[in-house]
Design an enzyme around this catalytic site. Structure first.
Site: not given
Length: 235
Positions: A77-78
């Site tokens: 997840i960024s």
């Protein structure tokens, strides 16, 4: 993920109230830093609980500026700033038909659903079955039941719901896959990390009658695209 230091897993201890405060503080920080300008994107980031899209042993890091691991091959997840970094140049707004290549945790998908509103459409494609299952469960648990989730090769797009006003790729390529440009509406915008000269540039593409206009936003670091167009991304 290369280039980032991922914090160690630990038992989460933060309360809902602590997460809410951190979410509000993050929106203030993103606004001050110039990442966040659109009121619709700001409202979405205040509403969607990012912590509910994070694997259990990483929840306490939900609002820190680090990518976090997800189930699946090289899945992450960024960082929180990455979402307005992509969505602001896209001009993602109410009523748009939006295609996301790379579902990840489902967090960006939920943000997009809030931004486009009831009259909009969100379609997200994920090639990794483990990542897809994780995100699908997150979206279900947070009440997002009207997103079109597709298990498949994102580089091929999803013709069944085309054309799209906006397309967002969250995996790096050497060139934008032609099917995605084909499925983009005239006047539409696409954003993607593109490998150029040994770096990844976040590139905004605008589809115009005479071809495409291209603008480099900044340098980024994303995992490589998989599927039919993966070879081009790895040359």
């Amino acid at each position: 993920m290369p280039g980032w230091i991922i914090p160690p897993p630990k038992e989460p201890v933060k309360s809902r109230e602590e997460f809410r405060r951190e979410r509000e503080q993050k929106v203030v920080w993103l606004t001050r830093k110039g990442y966040l300008r659109s009121e619709r994107i700001k409202a979405a980031m205040l509403k969607v609980p990012r912590e509910d899209f994070i694997p259990f042993f990483y929840k306490d890091y939900a609002y820190e500026e680090v990518p976090l691991p997800l189930p699946g091959e090289e899945a992450t997840i960024s960082c929180p700033h990455s979402y307005p970094l992509f969505y602001e140049p896209l001009g993602l707004d109410r009523g748009h038909r939006f295609l996301e290549v790379g579902l990840g945790s489902g967090y960006g998908t939920a943000l997009a659903r809030e931004i486009v509103g009831e009259k909009g459409l969100v379609v997200s494609i994920e090639i990794d079955s483990l990542t897809l299952a994780f995100a699908e469960n997150n979206l279900k648990n947070t009440g997002y039941s009207d997103i079109v989730l597709v298990h498949g090769d994102g580089g091929l797009g999803y013709q069944e719901k085309a054309p799209y006003d906006r397309i967002c790729m969250t995996a790096a390529c050497l060139e934008i896959p032609p099917p995605l440009l084909d499925q983009l509406k005239m006047g539409g915008r696409l954003i993607a990390p593109v490998k150029e000269g040994g770096v990844q540039n976040l590139v905004l593409v605008k589809k115009e009658p005479g071809g495409t206009a291209r603008e480099v936003i900044c340098q980024v670091l994303y995992v490589s695209l998989r599927g039919k167009y993966a070879q081009a991304s790895l040359r």
